[in-house]
Design an enzyme around this catalytic site. Structure first.
Site, short mmCIF file in Angstrom:
data_model
loop_
_atom_site.label_atom_id
_atom_site.label_comp_id
_atom_site.label_asym_id
_atom_site.label_seq_id
_atom_site.Cartn_x
_atom_site.Cartn_y
_atom_site.Cartn_z
CB CYS A 75 -0.90 -0.01 1.24
SG CYS A 75 -1.84 1.51 1.49
CG ASN A 76 1.79 3.22 -3.61
OD1 ASN A 76 1.14 2.28 -4.05
ND2 ASN A 76 2.94 3.60 -4.15
CB THR A 77 -1.77 5.44 1.69
OG1 THR A 77 -2.35 5.94 0.48
CG2 THR A 77 -2.13 6.39 2.83
CB CYS A 183 -2.99 3.86 -5.32
SG CYS A 183 -4.17 2.91 -4.34
#
Length: 266
Positions: A75-77, A183
């Site tokens: 997950c990028n976030t 994302c």
């Protein structure tokens, strides 16, 4: 015979399956556990401290209970926030997913479009990546939580509204020659995004690079035809309200549907 390594892949939803696909293609013989924190979805709207505590607690629990050898935060976030803490808390490698700015800058001759969640777009980590790897490039930032929902809806069998997608991506149309899918949900919309942005725009994500990184950290040879495929288990932080989306996502990426195991004690 040496036991196969155990790999934990973590995301807030089914987007991390795009990373899982790349790793599994390289290393099909490893044992995989996929944990999606559907109770906390979408991560792009969580406060940083809340996200940090959730990921640390859930990942720590799974590492202890399943004898995990390596963790992938797909997950990028989450990666832009939790990696330093997890690497301090755990004694095993932790691999994160960050926007593929560096490879984008190497091939772009016009401008780069970074498509991510608003949280990822606004992180200092992301801006530092741009300063370090694309100082001479023009980078357009586009943050959208709606695209995450559209990707999950697609897996539930709902058609993608291309007019809405075009409206969301409109700031990038005819402005870029490379789009970074920042994302892990967004590869699910790659076909539709390509149609909106144009066939001459290159779309890239981090899946392939993550797979190579995992193989190196575990000292594993990349795909060997003589190796037998291993199994995988799917866990969730809450009972999926529409579990069919996960199985459709698995099918989309070439995996067999499986039963989801809610994670107790969270």
């Amino acid at each position: 015979m040496q036991a196969e390594k155990n790999v934990l892949i973590f995301d807030s939803g089914v987007g991390g399956l795009s990373v899982f696909k790349n790793i599994y293609a390289h290393l099909p013989h490893l044992n995989y556990i996929y944990l999606f924190d559907n109770e906390g979805y979408p991560y792009g709207e969580l406060d940083s401290e809340v996200l940090l505590e959730r990921v640390s607690r859930l990942v720590g629990k799974m590492v202890t209970e399943h004898n995990i050898d390596l963790v992938v935060i797909a997950c990028n976030t989450a990666s832009t926030i939790v990696l330093p803490r997890l690497r301090q808390e755990l004694k095993i490698p932790v691999v994160g997913v960050v926007p593929a700015i560096k490879p984008a800058a190497m091939i772009s001759t016009k401008a780069i479009g970074l498509i991510a969640t608003p949280a990822t777009i606004n992180r200092h980590y992301t801006h530092n990546l741009i300063k370090e790897f694309a100082p001479q490039s023009k980078v357009h930032l586009l943050g959208s939580t709606r695209l995450v929902t559209m990707a999950e809806d697609k897996l539930r069998g709902n058609p993608v509204n291309c007019d809405e997608l075009k409206e969301i991506l409109s700031p990038l149309i005819n402005q870029i020659d490379v789009a970074v899918l920042g994302c892990t949900h967004f590869p699910l919309l790659k076909y539709e995004m390509q149609g909106v942005l144009g066939k001459d725009v290159v779309l890239i994500d981090s899946g392939e690079a993550i797979a190579v990184r995992v193989s190196r950290l575990l000292n594993q040879n990349v795909i060997d035809s003589e190796l037998t495929t291993s199994g995988y288990s799917i866990y969730s932080s809450a009972t999926p309200w529409e579990g069919v989306a996960l199985n459709l996502g698995l099918a989309e990426f070439g995996f067999n549907p499986v039963r989801t195991f809610p994670l107790p004690g969270v």
